[in-house]
Scaffold this motif. Structure first.
Motif, PDB file in Angstrom:
ATOM      1  N   ILE A  54      21.870  46.185   5.468  1.00  0.00           N
ATOM      2  CA  ILE A  54      22.362  47.580   4.708  1.00  0.00           C
ATOM      3  C   ILE A  54      23.314  47.056   3.523  1.00  0.00           C
ATOM      4  O   ILE A  54      24.217  46.392   3.564  1.00  0.00           O
ATOM      5  N   ARG A  55      22.458  47.361   2.402  1.00  0.00           N
ATOM      6  CA  ARG A  55      23.313  47.081   1.235  1.00  0.00           C
ATOM      7  C   ARG A  55      24.099  48.181   0.650  1.00  0.00           C
ATOM      8  O   ARG A  55      23.774  49.163   0.586  1.00  0.00           O
ATOM      9  N   ILE A  56      25.470  47.819  -0.018  1.00  0.00           N
ATOM     10  CA  ILE A  56      26.171  48.787  -0.425  1.00  0.00           C
ATOM     11  C   ILE A  56      26.507  48.423  -1.768  1.00  0.00           C
ATOM     12  O   ILE A  56      26.738  47.240  -2.097  1.00  0.00           O
ATOM     13  N   GLY A  57      26.335  49.415  -2.681  1.00  0.00           N
ATOM     14  CA  GLY A  57      26.438  49.156  -3.934  1.00  0.00           C
ATOM     15  C   GLY A  57      26.808  50.327  -4.975  1.00  0.00           C
ATOM     16  O   GLY A  57      26.824  51.398  -4.534  1.00  0.00           O
ATOM     17  N   LEU A  58      26.133  50.161  -6.291  1.00  0.00           N
ATOM     18  CA  LEU A  58      26.269  50.958  -7.095  1.00  0.00           C
ATOM     19  C   LEU A  58      24.860  51.574  -7.682  1.00  0.00           C
ATOM     20  O   LEU A  58      23.927  50.928  -7.836  1.00  0.00           O
ATOM     21  N   PHE A  59      24.589  52.789  -7.957  1.00  0.00           N
ATOM     22  CA  PHE A  59      23.157  53.286  -8.879  1.00  0.00           C
ATOM     23  C   PHE A  59      24.080  53.948 -10.098  1.00  0.00           C
ATOM     24  O   PHE A  59      24.840  54.635 -10.067  1.00  0.00           O
ATOM     25  N   GLU A  60      23.041  54.079 -11.283  1.00  0.00           N
ATOM     26  CA  GLU A  60      23.115  54.712 -12.256  1.00  0.00           C
ATOM     27  C   GLU A  60      23.078  56.210 -12.123  1.00  0.00           C
ATOM     28  O   GLU A  60      21.893  56.493 -12.029  1.00  0.00           O
ATOM     29  N   PRO A  61      23.959  57.114 -12.189  1.00  0.00           N
ATOM     30  CA  PRO A  61      23.366  58.553 -11.989  1.00  0.00           C
ATOM     31  C   PRO A  61      22.535  58.963 -13.119  1.00  0.00           C
ATOM     32  O   PRO A  61      22.886  58.681 -14.293  1.00  0.00           O
ATOM     33  N   ILE A  81      21.878  57.490   0.444  1.00  0.00           N
ATOM     34  CA  ILE A  81      21.835  56.831   1.627  1.00  0.00           C
ATOM     35  C   ILE A  81      20.445  56.926   2.042  1.00  0.00           C
ATOM     36  O   ILE A  81      19.747  57.991   2.274  1.00  0.00           O
ATOM     37  N   ARG A  82      20.017  55.603   2.325  1.00  0.00           N
ATOM     38  CA  ARG A  82      18.551  55.539   3.029  1.00  0.00           C
ATOM     39  C   ARG A  82      18.542  54.393   3.921  1.00  0.00           C
ATOM     40  O   ARG A  82      18.422  53.155   3.411  1.00  0.00           O
ATOM     41  N   VAL A  83      18.961  54.469   5.193  1.00  0.00           N
ATOM     42  CA  VAL A  83      18.984  53.479   6.043  1.00  0.00           C
ATOM     43  C   VAL A  83      18.230  54.058   7.390  1.00  0.00           C
ATOM     44  O   VAL A  83      18.281  54.918   7.829  1.00  0.00           O
ATOM     45  N   ALA A  84      17.519  52.880   7.801  1.00  0.00           N
ATOM     46  CA  ALA A  84      16.549  52.868   9.000  1.00  0.00           C
ATOM     47  C   ALA A  84      16.530  51.690   9.955  1.00  0.00           C
ATOM     48  O   ALA A  84      16.479  50.641   9.137  1.00  0.00           O
ATOM     49  N   ASN A  85      16.714  52.017  11.043  1.00  0.00           N
ATOM     50  CA  ASN A  85      16.846  50.847  11.750  1.00  0.00           C
ATOM     51  C   ASN A  85      17.815  49.595  11.286  1.00  0.00           C
ATOM     52  O   ASN A  85      17.145  48.488  11.532  1.00  0.00           O
ATOM     53  N   GLY A  86      19.069  49.918  11.030  1.00  0.00           N
ATOM     54  CA  GLY A  86      19.872  49.162  10.587  1.00  0.00           C
ATOM     55  C   GLY A  86      19.566  48.339   9.206  1.00  0.00           C
ATOM     56  O   GLY A  86      20.179  47.319   9.040  1.00  0.00           O
ATOM     57  N   SER A  87      18.713  49.003   8.382  1.00  0.00           N
ATOM     58  CA  SER A  87      18.386  48.281   7.302  1.00  0.00           C
ATOM     59  C   SER A  87      18.187  49.513   6.093  1.00  0.00           C
ATOM     60  O   SER A  87      17.437  50.546   6.521  1.00  0.00           O
ATOM     61  N   GLY A  88      18.706  49.364   4.820  1.00  0.00           N
ATOM     62  CA  GLY A  88      18.428  49.947   3.672  1.00  0.00           C
ATOM     63  C   GLY A  88      19.732  50.039   2.979  1.00  0.00           C
ATOM     64  O   GLY A  88      20.178  48.861   2.659  1.00  0.00           O
ATOM     65  N   VAL A  89      19.811  51.054   2.114  1.00  0.00           N
ATOM     66  CA  VAL A  89      21.036  51.084   1.147  1.00  0.00           C
ATOM     67  C   VAL A  89      21.856  52.214   1.330  1.00  0.00           C
ATOM     68  O   VAL A  89      21.587  53.504   1.584  1.00  0.00           O
ATOM     69  N   ILE A  90      23.426  52.008   0.793  1.00  0.00           N
ATOM     70  CA  ILE A  90      24.194  52.888   0.708  1.00  0.00           C
ATOM     71  C   ILE A  90      24.865  52.540  -0.457  1.00  0.00           C
ATOM     72  O   ILE A  90      25.486  51.872  -0.938  1.00  0.00           O
ATOM     73  N   LEU A  91      24.789  53.740  -1.384  1.00  0.00           N
ATOM     74  CA  LEU A  91      24.956  53.792  -2.812  1.00  0.00           C
ATOM     75  C   LEU A  91      25.721  54.789  -3.459  1.00  0.00           C
ATOM     76  O   LEU A  91      25.961  55.866  -2.909  1.00  0.00           O
ATOM     77  N   GLY A  92      26.787  54.283  -4.268  1.00  0.00           N
ATOM     78  CA  GLY A  92      27.339  55.595  -4.819  1.00  0.00           C
ATOM     79  C   GLY A  92      27.283  55.411  -6.514  1.00  0.00           C
ATOM     80  O   GLY A  92      27.078  54.282  -7.013  1.00  0.00           O
ATOM     81  N   SER A  93      27.687  56.442  -7.187  1.00  0.00           N
ATOM     82  CA  SER A  93      27.556  56.288  -8.668  1.00  0.00           C
ATOM     83  C   SER A  93      28.701  55.628  -9.281  1.00  0.00           C
ATOM     84  O   SER A  93      28.665  55.401 -10.321  1.00  0.00           O
TER      85      SER A  93
END
Length: 649
Positions: A54-61, A81-93
């Motif tokens: 699960i990657r946590i980070g930033l995105f450009e809005p 947030i797009r996480v399935a089966n323990g893998s994906g991304v959790i991002l904030g602006s």
């Protein structure tokens, strides 16, 4: 014992911002608590993007612009947030949004935070590796915060700040440079004769508390608002620590710069914080501006600096020069001069200015030269908290300003009329600075009425041209529970939040299987006390005595009848639920006695009511430690002293 599975959380942000790292730690903590999975945090740049996790980070809005003044004016909170089966991304602006995104992911997995502290957490046991979560949202409002008030120990404030992003808040306001009065009330126990302090709290200690608060805010990427009142006196060497008499004698050299009222210049009623300046005097403005610029230069951690005038009213300068313009005209003139001074120093900090008391009347001539520097703060402190902004459709004609003879607007409509007048001369960012949980909540024992009023107010902010809300309130407003502040945070995040669904979910989360029963109990308690009208207690002589007697009888019956339900749930298996019922038991104990005292008061048996209230205050002070994290007893006593004592003579 089965071996724990292994999962890895990666930090996507190359900047390694502290709030993103904190978000990863929070995710690790909760995922580890809810599952049999062993969770580790590792840096993506060491392992590469192909490793699952699960990657946590930033995105450009979308539609974002480069950071503006102080980096705060263009803040746009969005999460993906797009996480399935323990893998994906959790991002904030932005870094703070990344933390909010983590909590939102955890909420989707079943976590709940019904009040600050570990005893307010509900963390389910699940296998998150089999869960899928997909969320893409932007916050409804830009400004979503709480302002310090009440009587607090440092831990109360830190616990509140820790809780706030979990329900969508993004900012916190430390009033005054030192916030000394709000800590002094607790540590010196001035309003509890049963407690004694070994030594008086020093201003230096309070300053260290403010620094600790700033550190906690930066750790979470929350916006830091600061100061407010006090500039008018500190500019002349007189501390503005609170509303007590000034500790320092008024110096002769200072007197010419203070407002002249009734032919005399001096501290207004001896209170430095309540004293205005002679704003037509260029030197008075220069010294105040110099003080503000110096503070801004030394406190780069502040995102929004509040520049207000005094906290008094009907105290404006009456000298021949000052009467040539309205208080708001002098205020805007001063703010424009401040803007120029900050620009000269290369300081891009945002400045919040205040619509309050005399300053509710908009300027007649002056206009902001650079409105992008400023944020307008609408503070309708004298409004009703039994009517909502939704009712402010037809606005009354406002009375003209009469210097030092103002009459406060009492209705929502009157207050909104003042806001609309200001909006004709200022088109920049603006938010509501309101007081639902300063005093009004204490007059609503079930606190479901005030929560619903608040929900409607927030849903209508945009129609008023306001982009958010800061709550000026006691920090320990979680008694009997945290419904109101949960409604506040979650509706500011999503203005379409359905109140009935939110309240149902909250009570089940806070109380467990009997949660909806509890909701009904507190709703009826609120409704019956609304019939009595604690918000309009001065009108008690207009009440129908028969109807009042029936209402009080119904309240007593309700409190007695619900006792066994509370008793049954005190030993609830879930710790959070058990604590919630324990606080509700204390709440019931308090309101059984308060109901008896208030009935005496409403029946005009004033001496008896006063005697019983004096005795019950001792019991409140005795139980203070048991409810300290959730109830500000200092504030509770003040509110009912106003009602029972000040009108019982």
């Amino acid at each position: 014992m089965a071996a724990r599975k292994s999962a890895v959380i990666y930090i996507l942000s190359t900047g390694r911002e502290e709030p993103v790292a904190y978000a990863a730690e929070e995710l690790r903590k909760y995922l580890s608590a809810m599952s049999a999975v062993e969770v580790e945090i590792r840096s993506e740049d060491r392992l590469g993007r192909d490793v699952p996790g699960i990657r946590i980070g930033l995105f450009e809005p979308e539609g974002s612009s480069p950071p503006g003044m102080g980096g705060s004016g263009d803040r746009k909170d969005e999460i993906r947030i797009r996480v399935a089966n323990g893998s994906g991304v959790i991002l904030g602006s932005n870094p703070g949004s990344a933390l909010i995104a983590v909590y939102r992911y955890l909420r989707e997995l079943g976590c709940r935070w019904v009040r600050p502290g570990i005893e307010g957490e509900v963390v389910p046991r699940i296998d998150f590796l089999s869960e899928s979560v997909e969320v893409s949202e932007a916050a409804s409002y830009r400004f979503r915060g709480i302002c310090i008030e009440g009587a607090n120990r440092l831990e109360n404030v830190v616990d509140l700040i820790e809780w706030m992003p979990k329900v969508g808040f993004n900012g916190y306001f430390v009033q005054f440079r030192e916030a000394h009065v709000f800590f002094e009330r607790w540590y010196d126990h001035a309003n509890n004769p049963l407690k004694q302090s070994d030594s008086k709290l020093t201003v230096e200690t309070s300053l260290s508390f403010v620094q600790a608060i700033a550190t906690e805010l930066k750790r979470r990427g929350m916006e830091y608002h600061a100061v407010g009142h006090g500039w008018t006196c500190t500019a002349f060497g007189i501390p503005g620590l609170g509303w007590g008499k000034a500790a320092q004698a008024e110096e002769a050299e200072v007197t010419p710069y203070l407002a002249e009222v009734n032919g005399t210049r001096g501290l207004w009623k001896g209170v430095a914080l309540d004293t205005e300046l002679c704003y037509s005097n260029p030197e008075a403005r220069r010294r105040m501006i110099g003080e503000i610029v110096q503070y801004a230069s030394e406190h780069a951690e502040v995102d929004v600096l509040h520049v207000w005038l005094s906290d008094g009213h009907n105290n404006q300068c009456e000298c021949s020069s000052c009467v040539g313009a309205t208080p708001s005209d002098w205020y805007v003139l001063l703010l424009n001069e401040l803007d120029a001074a900050l620009t000269e120093k290369g300081l891009g900090i945002r400045i919040a200015f205040l619509l309050y008391q005399e300053l509710l009347w908009a300027p007649l001539k002056e206009r902001f030269r650079h409105s992008e520097r400023f944020v307008m703060m609408f503070a309708p402190i004298t409004r009703s908290y039994r009517h909502t902004f939704a009712e402010a459709s037809v606005l009354p004609k406002m009375a003209p300003l009469t210097r030092n003879r103002i009459v406060f607007p009492l209705t929502v409509e009157e207050n909104v009329a003042f806001l609309k007048q200001w909006q004709e001369s200022f088109a920049g960012e603006a938010f509501d600075f309101d007081y639902h949980f300063m005093w009004a909540h204490q007059r609503d024992p079930g606190q479901t009425t005030i929560a619903k009023i608040l929900h409607e107010d927030i849903r209508h902010l945009r129609r008023l041209g306001l982009d958010g809300y800061f709550s000026c309130q006691v920090q320990r407003a979680f008694f009997p529970n945290g419904l109101g502040l949960t409604v506040m945070g979650m509706t500011l995040w999503d203005e379409t939040t359905d109140y009935e669904r939110l309240i149902e979910e909250y009570f089940i989360s806070a109380y467990g299987p009997d949660g909806l029963n509890c909701r009904n109990y507190l709703t009826i308690l609120s409704e019956r006390y609304e019939q009595i009208g604690l918000e309009r207690w001065a009108e008690r002589d207009r009440k129908d005595p028969t109807a009042l007697k029936a209402a009080f009888a119904e309240i007593r019956e309700l409190l007695v009848r619900f006792g066994p339900v509370i008793e049954k749930n005190l030993s609830a298996e879930q710790a959070c639920h058990s604590v919630s019922w324990r606080y509700l038991s204390k709440h019931r104990e308090i309101w059984l006695e308060m109901t008896r005292i208030l009935q005496l008061f409403y029946e005009q048996k004033l001496d008896e009511a006063r005697e019983n209230w004096a005795a019950f205050k001792l019991k409140l002070w005795e139980m203070e430690d048991e409810v300290q994290p959730v109830l500000d007893v200092h504030n509770f006593v003040i509110v009912f002293d106003w009602i029972i004592l000040d009108t019982a003579s």
